[in-house]
Scaffold this motif. Sequence first.
Motif, mmCIF file in Angstrom:
data_model
loop_
_atom_site.group_PDB
_atom_site.id
_atom_site.type_symbol
_atom_site.label_atom_id
_atom_site.label_comp_id
_atom_site.label_asym_id
_atom_site.label_seq_id
_atom_site.Cartn_x
_atom_site.Cartn_y
_atom_site.Cartn_z
ATOM 1 N N ARG A 223 -2.985 13.541 -7.568
ATOM 2 C CA ARG A 223 -3.474 12.535 -8.653
ATOM 3 C C ARG A 223 -2.822 11.217 -8.643
ATOM 4 N NH1 ARG A 223 -2.202 15.563 -14.090
ATOM 5 N NH2 ARG A 223 -3.662 13.664 -14.860
ATOM 6 N N VAL A 224 -1.405 10.991 -8.377
ATOM 7 C CA VAL A 224 -1.145 9.893 -8.250
ATOM 8 C C VAL A 224 -1.668 9.070 -7.080
ATOM 9 C CG1 VAL A 224 1.091 8.594 -7.935
ATOM 10 C CG2 VAL A 224 1.079 10.889 -9.115
ATOM 11 N N TYR A 225 -1.956 9.413 -6.187
ATOM 12 C CA TYR A 225 -2.557 8.819 -4.596
ATOM 13 C C TYR A 225 -3.813 8.525 -5.066
ATOM 14 C CZ TYR A 225 0.692 9.513 -0.841
ATOM 15 O OH TYR A 225 1.384 9.345 0.205
ATOM 16 N N GLU A 226 -4.553 9.283 -5.719
ATOM 17 C CA GLU A 226 -6.101 8.696 -6.352
ATOM 18 C C GLU A 226 -5.974 7.777 -7.104
ATOM 19 O OE1 GLU A 226 -8.116 13.367 -5.946
ATOM 20 O OE2 GLU A 226 -7.325 12.545 -7.671
ATOM 21 N N THR A 227 -5.087 7.615 -8.195
ATOM 22 C CA THR A 227 -4.972 6.659 -9.095
ATOM 23 C C THR A 227 -4.464 5.206 -8.578
ATOM 24 O OG1 THR A 227 -4.783 8.245 -11.019
ATOM 25 C CG2 THR A 227 -4.321 6.023 -11.322
ATOM 26 N N ALA A 228 -3.620 5.322 -7.646
ATOM 27 C CA ALA A 228 -3.017 4.167 -6.961
ATOM 28 C C ALA A 228 -4.059 3.799 -6.068
ATOM 29 C CB ALA A 228 -1.602 4.604 -6.422
ATOM 30 N N PHE A 229 -4.692 4.364 -5.218
ATOM 31 C CA PHE A 229 -5.656 3.944 -4.479
ATOM 32 C C PHE A 229 -6.867 3.317 -5.118
ATOM 33 C CE2 PHE A 229 -10.128 4.898 -2.391
ATOM 34 C CZ PHE A 229 -9.719 4.052 -1.360
ATOM 35 N N MET A 230 -7.269 3.791 -6.449
ATOM 36 C CA MET A 230 -8.400 2.951 -6.965
ATOM 37 C C MET A 230 -8.050 1.806 -7.572
ATOM 38 S SD MET A 230 -10.915 4.961 -6.205
ATOM 39 C CE MET A 230 -12.066 4.294 -7.522
ATOM 40 N N LEU A 231 -6.608 1.513 -7.904
ATOM 41 C CA LEU A 231 -5.839 0.262 -8.421
ATOM 42 C C LEU A 231 -5.914 -0.839 -7.689
ATOM 43 C CD1 LEU A 231 -2.973 1.942 -10.773
ATOM 44 C CD2 LEU A 231 -5.131 0.680 -11.634
ATOM 45 N N GLN A 232 -6.036 -0.517 -6.005
ATOM 46 C CA GLN A 232 -5.853 -1.780 -5.308
ATOM 47 C C GLN A 232 -7.038 -2.732 -5.552
ATOM 48 O OE1 GLN A 232 -4.652 -0.637 -1.051
ATOM 49 N NE2 GLN A 232 -6.374 1.323 -2.039
ATOM 50 N N ARG A 233 -6.605 -4.124 -5.257
ATOM 51 C CA ARG A 233 -7.518 -4.920 -5.530
ATOM 52 C C ARG A 233 -8.349 -5.305 -4.228
ATOM 53 N NH1 ARG A 233 -3.994 -9.030 -8.997
ATOM 54 N NH2 ARG A 233 -4.861 -8.801 -11.066
ATOM 55 N N LYS A 234 -7.552 -5.242 -3.066
ATOM 56 C CA LYS A 234 -8.326 -5.351 -1.818
ATOM 57 C C LYS A 234 -8.354 -3.893 -1.285
ATOM 58 C CE LYS A 234 -7.025 -9.993 -1.141
ATOM 59 N NZ LYS A 234 -6.271 -11.096 -0.237
ATOM 60 N N GLN A 235 -9.217 -2.988 -1.421
ATOM 61 C CA GLN A 235 -9.336 -1.640 -1.326
ATOM 62 C C GLN A 235 -9.410 -1.378 0.201
ATOM 63 O OE1 GLN A 235 -11.830 1.715 -3.056
ATOM 64 N NE2 GLN A 235 -10.400 0.884 -4.659
ATOM 65 N N LYS A 236 -8.529 -0.621 0.660
ATOM 66 C CA LYS A 236 -8.454 -0.184 2.030
ATOM 67 C C LYS A 236 -9.140 1.461 1.895
ATOM 68 C CE LYS A 236 -4.387 -2.178 3.806
ATOM 69 N NZ LYS A 236 -3.058 -1.988 4.527
ATOM 70 N N SER A 237 -9.514 2.180 2.910
ATOM 71 C CA SER A 237 -10.220 3.336 2.837
ATOM 72 C C SER A 237 -9.156 4.229 2.454
ATOM 73 C CB SER A 237 -10.655 3.672 4.242
ATOM 74 O OG SER A 237 -9.573 3.946 5.331
ATOM 75 N N ALA A 238 -9.358 5.513 1.956
ATOM 76 C CA ALA A 238 -8.227 6.392 1.510
ATOM 77 C C ALA A 238 -7.165 6.679 2.699
ATOM 78 C CB ALA A 238 -9.088 7.681 0.936
ATOM 79 N N GLU A 239 -7.897 7.104 4.004
ATOM 80 C CA GLU A 239 -7.035 7.273 5.154
ATOM 81 C C GLU A 239 -6.476 6.145 5.424
ATOM 82 O OE1 GLU A 239 -7.754 8.724 9.728
ATOM 83 O OE2 GLU A 239 -9.592 8.347 8.638
ATOM 84 N N GLU A 240 -6.729 4.781 5.424
ATOM 85 C CA GLU A 240 -5.621 3.695 5.785
ATOM 86 C C GLU A 240 -4.766 3.666 4.628
ATOM 87 O OE1 GLU A 240 -8.350 0.517 7.861
ATOM 88 O OE2 GLU A 240 -8.698 0.975 5.670
ATOM 89 N N PHE A 241 -4.900 3.981 3.424
ATOM 90 C CA PHE A 241 -4.131 3.733 2.169
ATOM 91 C C PHE A 241 -2.991 4.672 2.563
ATOM 92 C CE2 PHE A 241 -2.754 5.408 -1.828
ATOM 93 C CZ PHE A 241 -2.340 4.130 -2.524
ATOM 94 N N SER A 242 -3.233 5.908 2.701
ATOM 95 C CA SER A 242 -2.357 6.935 2.997
ATOM 96 C C SER A 242 -1.711 7.026 4.235
ATOM 97 C CB SER A 242 -3.025 8.451 2.798
ATOM 98 O OG SER A 242 -3.856 8.680 3.646
ATOM 99 N N SER A 243 -2.164 6.369 5.010
ATOM 100 C CA SER A 243 -1.390 6.122 6.343
ATOM 101 C C SER A 243 -0.291 5.029 6.352
ATOM 102 C CB SER A 243 -2.466 5.700 7.499
ATOM 103 O OG SER A 243 -3.185 6.687 7.967
ATOM 104 N N GLN A 244 -0.706 3.856 5.284
ATOM 105 C CA GLN A 244 0.160 3.075 5.148
ATOM 106 C C GLN A 244 1.442 3.451 4.223
ATOM 107 O OE1 GLN A 244 0.403 -0.051 6.721
ATOM 108 N NE2 GLN A 244 2.644 0.121 5.689
#
Length: 256
Positions: A223-244
Motif C-alpha cells: 500500500r505504501v509503494y502504491e501510494t508513493a508511486f502515484m504521488l510522483q510528479r514525473k511518474q516512472k513505470s511501477a517497475e522502474e519505480f520499485s527498481s530504484q
Amino acid sequence: MMLAFSSLSDAHFHLVYSAPLKQFSVPYYAVTCAHDKDEFEAQKKLISAYDCRKDCMILNSFGMHPQMPLIGNADFMEDLLREKQIQAIGEAGFDLFTKELKADIARQEQAWRIQTALAAQYKVPLVVHCRKGMDRIFRDSKILCTIPAVIFHSFPGSSADARSLLRHGINAYFSFGKPVLKGDKSAISCIREFGTERILMETDAPYQTLKGESSTGADEIMRVYETAFMLQRKQKSAEEFSSQIFANFKSAYGIE
C-alpha cells in the motif's frame, strides 16, 4: 488493478511484534529493529526462519530507542557489531514529543552520542528516529558525515530540511510509511520533490497505524509503494519505480 512492482523493500519495521511475514512474489528485503536484549534474541531466531525463503533478506538492527534509551545495552551493542551480528544501528535519535520524553533528554543525548560514535567506528548505517529534534541532528552533522548512511525513519522534516542535510555532506536517505496514505503534507512534498532520489519505503509494523487501526502488518508495504508511486510528479513505470527504491535500499544498507 495491482501495480507490477519488480521488488519490495521495507526500510524499517519490528519483526518480533509483527504478524508472520507474507510470501511475496517478488524479491523482498527488509530491516528489523530491536531495542532490548530479549527482543534481539527473538528477532534473530525469527530471521533465521525466513532465511530459507527465495528472494527474501531481512537485516538485523539493534538500537537504544530515544523513548527508552537503555544505556546499559551499549556494551551489548558493541559486542553485536564486533561479531557482525547486526548490519545497522537503530533506532537512535531524539523524541521530544511529550513533556515526559523531554524530561529524559540527558539519557537521549548520551544514547545518541554512543550510537553515532559506534556507527562511525564500525562503519554501519544508522537508523534515525526523530520527533521535534531536528535541530540536534543538524548540530551533529559533522559526525553524521562519517557514517556510511543515515536513514531517517518516517522522515519528519520538510523537503528543504532533506536538501539541507544532504548539503551538509550527510549520506542521508529518507524513509516514508503509512502517513502518506493519510495525506501527510510534509511526506507528500518530499516524495514529489525527490521522485525516486534518496527515498525509501517502510511500514514501521506494527506501530504506524491509521485512524481506526490497531496495528500495521508488514505486508502493507504494498500500500505504501502504491501510494508513493502515484504521488510522483514525473511518474516512472511501477517497475522502474520499485527498481530504484530497491537500489536505494541496497545502497543505504550496504548490500552488494
